[in-house]
Design an enzyme around this catalytic site. Structure first.
Site, PDB file in Angstrom:
ATOM      1  N   CYS A   1       0.837  -1.207   0.000  1.00  0.00           N
ATOM      2  CA  CYS A   1       0.000   0.000   0.000  1.00  0.00           C
ATOM      3  C   CYS A   1       0.869   1.254   0.000  1.00  0.00           C
ATOM      4  O   CYS A   1       0.465   2.287  -0.534  1.00  0.00           O
ATOM      5  CB  CYS A   1      -0.943  -0.003   1.197  1.00  0.00           C
ATOM      6  SG  CYS A   1      -0.125  -0.070   2.795  1.00  0.00           S
TER       7      CYS A   1
ATOM      8  N   HIS B   1      -1.355   1.597   7.392  1.00  0.00           N
ATOM      9  CA  HIS B   1      -1.908   1.448   6.050  1.00  0.00           C
ATOM     10  C   HIS B   1      -1.848   2.791   5.342  1.00  0.00           C
ATOM     11  O   HIS B   1      -2.134   3.836   5.934  1.00  0.00           O
ATOM     12  CB  HIS B   1      -3.357   0.958   6.129  1.00  0.00           C
ATOM     13  CG  HIS B   1      -3.973   0.706   4.788  1.00  0.00           C
ATOM     14  ND1 HIS B   1      -3.486  -0.235   3.920  1.00  0.00           N
ATOM     15  CD2 HIS B   1      -5.039   1.278   4.168  1.00  0.00           C
ATOM     16  CE1 HIS B   1      -4.226  -0.239   2.817  1.00  0.00           C
ATOM     17  NE2 HIS B   1      -5.167   0.676   2.950  1.00  0.00           N
TER      18      HIS B   1
END
Length: 995
Positions: free
Chosen positions: A251, A911
């Site tokens: 990510c 994230h």
């Protein structure tokens, strides 16, 4: 039939014994990468072995010509059958052995030899039985393809020559190769010396040869990809509104790519194919154009408007190849990836083919304007690319020597600004306070403590609210029903993370010395299973932790089993119901009835005596060995180590009848030094008889409990009634048993010394073991989990908010160099801790601002969740620039936001997502890996903002198409008609980062 009777090119073979000796010796060769080995049909090889061992050249076992017919799928293509097994279907022989056999016996007509290469794979060296089957074609006629097999050890040059031969391409024609995978993405095969394995070629892929035109141009910038009718009707969406598949913790890469993809000047440069003419293959600092081409592939797919999501696997492979820190699928920093990518693109696209050496000059009192222009010219002489045009600016660095006041002024280029965040000197911590009052529920507090403080500062802050002295507090991190860590008062608070469950326990006295009158004891709750765990190497009961652990200060004089039991009963009074007389009588009657039933099972007296003796402690066993006459008597009167709710009472009776022994000799050994297991493992029986380990004691007592149904082994009911009463009375004693364990609460350790007390060489850990039925009846789980929220928890936590301008001001603040990075003063002729000041001189078209949320020092590591309020429009830098506008041709200093890289989570995991404004329609989107949603402007400013991309207003073009209207008819897993609320990413941590 003799071997020389066969037709073909067979030569006169040597004697049969010589044949076997030569072939057998050759077969002993070691595998070496690049060598050739050959497949032989196992049946033919066995026939040959039988023939040479027979010793008769006229034998009927003569094998004839080499025949591999059984190994082929068909005799037209001569494809090898699938799933053939070595030494069952075929044997492998080295090249020299093959050529000898071929010269002696010849080969069946038209059968090709099955040559295979030895390949050096990452974990082994092996013969590659099944090579890679690749389709070959020309870019001018991609419908006409042929298949060819290549070893993974073959060079790309072999494929290149194969295509030339099959398609009759002139050796003088200039050509280049492309590799196309099944998902229609293409990549240049530029290094002909690379192996098939290293080039990531696999079966089913297509290699395309493109031939340069006579005018020096290439027919296509990319090979034309064949599309079927289904592709013609494929998805059409807004260009650039495309997700990126998460390959596993990638990510960080996806977030950075989305921000760069929505940087208009860079994306248009690649979409116009301008990069093709500027690829620099000779730059020793570059990646031979591979990073630029891999990035171009991703951009073109994302902006084709034909994909919901793109899989950037080739790009990820290239990045890992050139930057080993990004190999694999670990978590990384999007800013670090962005820094590498911008530098890699710059070197791959650098218009300067040969960099000249330039000696840098100090300002030496010259005007800033002159020094700055000279520095920029020198920079362009070595660095000239689209990255420099778009992202590079210039700042002024001023160093002042503290000793001689020498002033050094230099102008240095930058690609992004890493601005610090104002750091608060305090932090907010949430803790659970466990009072000494057994009736009081734990209370949750929110405290303000010094960020650089110690655990004692936490206790002091809590003391101001509770009135309990800090010296009577113990702080621990509780995780998974056990103490993950028990902190000392002088430990740094930086060791405690915000997400840790911190419990503060009130102790009955002040700081407990290791040799003092009291000891701090860690108490765990464990539940025994109903069945014995025979699979762990013992026959003891398995256990599992539950509930919240406790810390108690206990006088050393009371560190006996009976005293601890009474102390724990009082400590657990809020959620543990004690036994009452009526329940005790009821249990006794039930046990008495069960005993009578068990006595009818036909177990003899002798058997019963043996079973009872086995359950006794080792000291008891030694006593019975000394006197067989006393065996029966001792069997009835010996101490029983408690392993259930009833057996503890027998110990109490014997403690009262034998005061000299106090608690039994099995009770007091040190609670340290065991290894971790998954059940209550019985400790080895190598301890002395006077200090038998508790694990052994528990095991023996558990055997007693299991054999309760065979209670007739003690004696007949009428003769042993007193013994029966003693046994049943044990059931009235204990709700739970006490066990010494290690810090994980899973391994038993011995308890017992001659004086019946504990000895502690380190932190003692004690487990309260519950029988499942007793736990269900007397332990109130709901009450045990209850806690009270202090009023401090009702005060909303005010998150720190700063303006972006404040961060930029901090960036331009004077600072003193650290000892690890001194400056060499040319006047003093030594290194000095000079003062340093950075000022902005000129800004690029696209300005990247890196918010330094991750703080690393010698003593602490943390992530700052400060909200930085940054403008979406009209970010004015005129007040920060030293270079003042001298005429109307100078560009303005106002910027608009075009994208943001976000980081949710903490230091250990997190994230990355991104917000970006589409250059064509002006709409903001939220990119979360392959998921894309519409976004509103008011959602963009969050505490997760990490990288800010601003574009100068005079370079921003108006949208060419109207923004789309959110519709509920959008395809699934693509642009959602629901706007993003700005918080979804907080839940998408590491566990979400998979395909």
């Amino acid at each position: 039939m003799a071997a020389n009777c066969s037709t073909g090119s067979a030569t006169e073979p040597p004697g049969l014994e010589t044949q076997w000796r030569e072939i057998d010796n050759l077969n002993q060769q070691q595998l070496r990468a690049g060598d050739s080995w050959y497949l032989l049909d196992k049946r033919w090889y066995d026939q040959w072995k039988e023939y040479v061992h027979a010793g008769d050249q006229n034998s009927s076992s003569y094998p004839g010509k080499i025949d591999n017919n059984e190994l082929y799928e068909d005799l037209d293509s001569y494809h090898l059958k699938e799933r053939l097994s070595e030494n069952e279907d075929f044997v492998l022989v080295p090249a020299e052995a093959w050529h000898k056999l071929l010269s002696w016996y010849d080969m069946m007509d038209d059968q090709p030899p099955l040559e295979r290469k030895v390949v050096d794979l990452p974990s082994t060296v092996k013969v590659e039985v099944y090579p890679v089957e690749i389709y070959l074609c020309l870019s001018s006629n991609m419908e006409s393809t042929i298949s060819a097999c290549f070893s993974r050890a073959d060079k790309i040059h072999a494929i290149h020559q194969n295509i030339r031969q099959h398609f009759n391409v002139s050796e003088t024609a200039e050509s280049r190769l492309w590799m196309r995978s099944t998902d229609t993405s293409s990549e240049r095969l530029r290094n002909l010396n690379m192996t098939v394995l290293d080039a990531c070629l696999s079966s089913g892929m297509t290699v395309i040869m493109e031939i340069r035109n006579a005018d020096g141009t290439w027919p296509t910038s990319r090979p034309q990809i064949m599309r079927n009718s289904a592709d013609e009707d494929s998805y059409r969406g807004p260009p650039g509104v495309c997700g990126l598949t998460n390959l596993g913790n990638t990510c960080f890469m996806n977030s950075a790519l989305q921000c760069l993809s929505n940087t208009p000047p860079l994306t248009e440069y690649f979409l116009r194919n301008s990069y093709l003419e500027e690829l620099n293959f000779t730059n020793p600092l570059g990646m031979k154009g591979e990073i630029a081409e891999a990035y171009a592939d991703v951009i073109k797919q994302m902006w084709s408007g034909r994909h919901y999501s793109v899989v950037p696997r080739v790009f990820k492979t290239k990045v890992g190849h050139f930057a080993s820190q990004f190999l694999g699928y670990q978590q990384h920093d999007s800013q670090e990836l962005l820094s590498f990518l911008l530098d890699g693109l710059h070197e791959d696209l650098n218009r300067v083919k040969k960099k000249e050496y330039i000696e840098l000059r100090d300002a030496d009192g010259r005007p800033d304007q002159e020094v700055a222009e000279e520095a920029w010219r020198n920079h362009l002489r070595r660095n000239d690319s689209v990255i420099v045009d778009t992202f590079h600016g210039l700042f002024k660095s001023t160093l002042v020597c503290p000793e001689c006041n020498k002033v050094s002024v230099t102008f240095d280029p930058f690609c992004y600004l890493s601005v610090p965040l104002p750091v608060s000197k305090e932090r907010v911590m949430e803790v659970f306070y466990v009072s000494l009052d057994p009736t009081a529920k734990p209370t949750q507090y929110r405290l303000i403590v010094p960020k650089a403080g110690q655990v004692i500062d936490l206790c002091t802050a809590l003391s101001q609210t509770t009135g309990v002295p800090p010296s009577q507090m113990a702080v621990a991190d509780v995780f998974n029903h056990r103490f993950y860590r028990i902190y000392q008062a002088d430990e740094s608070l930086s060791c405690i993370l915000d997400r840790d469950d911190i419990f503060v326990y009130q102790l009955s006295s002040g700081c407990v010395d290791q040799e003092g009158e009291e000891v701090v004891m860690a108490i765990y709750m464990r539940e025994r299973s109903h069945y014995r765990d025979y699979g762990s190497g013992s026959n003891s009961y398995g256990t599992s932790l539950f509930g919240h652990p406790l810390l108690m200060s206990v006088p050393r004089a009371q560190c006996t089993r009976e005293d601890l039991y009474q102390l724990l009963l009082k400590r657990l009074a809020r959620y543990v119901r004690p036994l009452d007389p009526s329940e005790e009588v009821e249990e006794e009657e039930e046990e008495e009835e069960e005993l009578y039933k068990a006595q009818t099972n036909g177990v003899s007296d002798d058997e019963g005596e043996e079973d009872s003796e086995e359950a006794g402690p080792s000291k008891k066993v030694e006593e019975t060995q000394e006197s067989g006459q006393a065996e029966e008597q001792n069997n009835c009167q010996s101490e029983a180590s408690p392993s259930s709710e009833g057996e503890e009472r027998a110990e109490e009776e014997e403690s009262s009848s034998e005061p000299d022994r106090g608690s039994s000799t099995e009770e007091g050994q040190s609670a340290c030094g065991s290894t971790d297991t998954n059940s209550q493992d019985a400790t080895d029986g190598d301890q002395s008889a006077g200090a038998e380990p508790l694990g052994k004691e528990e095991e023996d007592e558990d055997e007693d409990e299991e054999e309760e149904e065979q209670a007739a082994s003690c004696a007949q009911a009428n003769k042993r009634l007193p013994g029966r009463r003693r046994y049943t009375e044990r059931q009235k004693k204990a709700l739970f048993t006490i066990q010494a364990v290690n810090s994980n609460g899973t391994t038993e350790r011995g308890m017992g010394e001659a004086d019946g007390g504990f000895s502690f060489s380190s932190q003692p850990y004690i487990a309260i073991d519950w029988d499942p039925d007793m736990k269900k009846k007397y332990y109130n789980e709901n009450e045990a989990e209850k806690y009270i929220k202090h009023q401090s928890m009702d005060v909303p936590h005010q998150q720190t908010t700063v303006q972006l301008q404040e961060c930029i001001e901090l960036f331009t603040t004077v600072e003193t160099l650290e000892e690890e990075n001194p400056w060499y003063c040319p006047t003093c002729k030594k290194h000095q801790l000079a003062t340093k000041k950075l000022d902005l001189w000129s800004l690029p078209e696209v300005l990247i601002i890196h918010l330094k949320r991750f703080s690393y020092t010698k003593y602490s590591r943390e992530k700052l969740d400060t909200i930085v309020e940054f403008p979406l429009r009209d970010l004015d830098f005129s007040g920060f620039l030293l270079k003042k506008t001298v005429n109307s041709t100078e560009p303005p200093c106002r910027y608009d936001l075009i994208s943001v890289s976000n980081h949710y989570g903490g230091l250990r995991d997190g994230h990355y997502t991104s917000y970006a404004r589409n250059k064509d329609n002006g709409q903001w989107y939220y990119f979360d890996d392959s998921k894309v949603t519409y976004a509103r402007e008011e959602q963009i400013v969050t505490s997760a903002a990490y990288l800010l991309f601003y574009q100068r207003q005079d370079k921003i073009r108006q949208p060419t198409v109207p923004p789309p209207v959110p519709s509920s008819s959008q395809p699934e897993n693509h642009v959602s008609s629901q706007t993003h609320d700005g918080m979804d990413g907080a839940c998408s941590c590491v566990s979400m980062e998979t395909d």
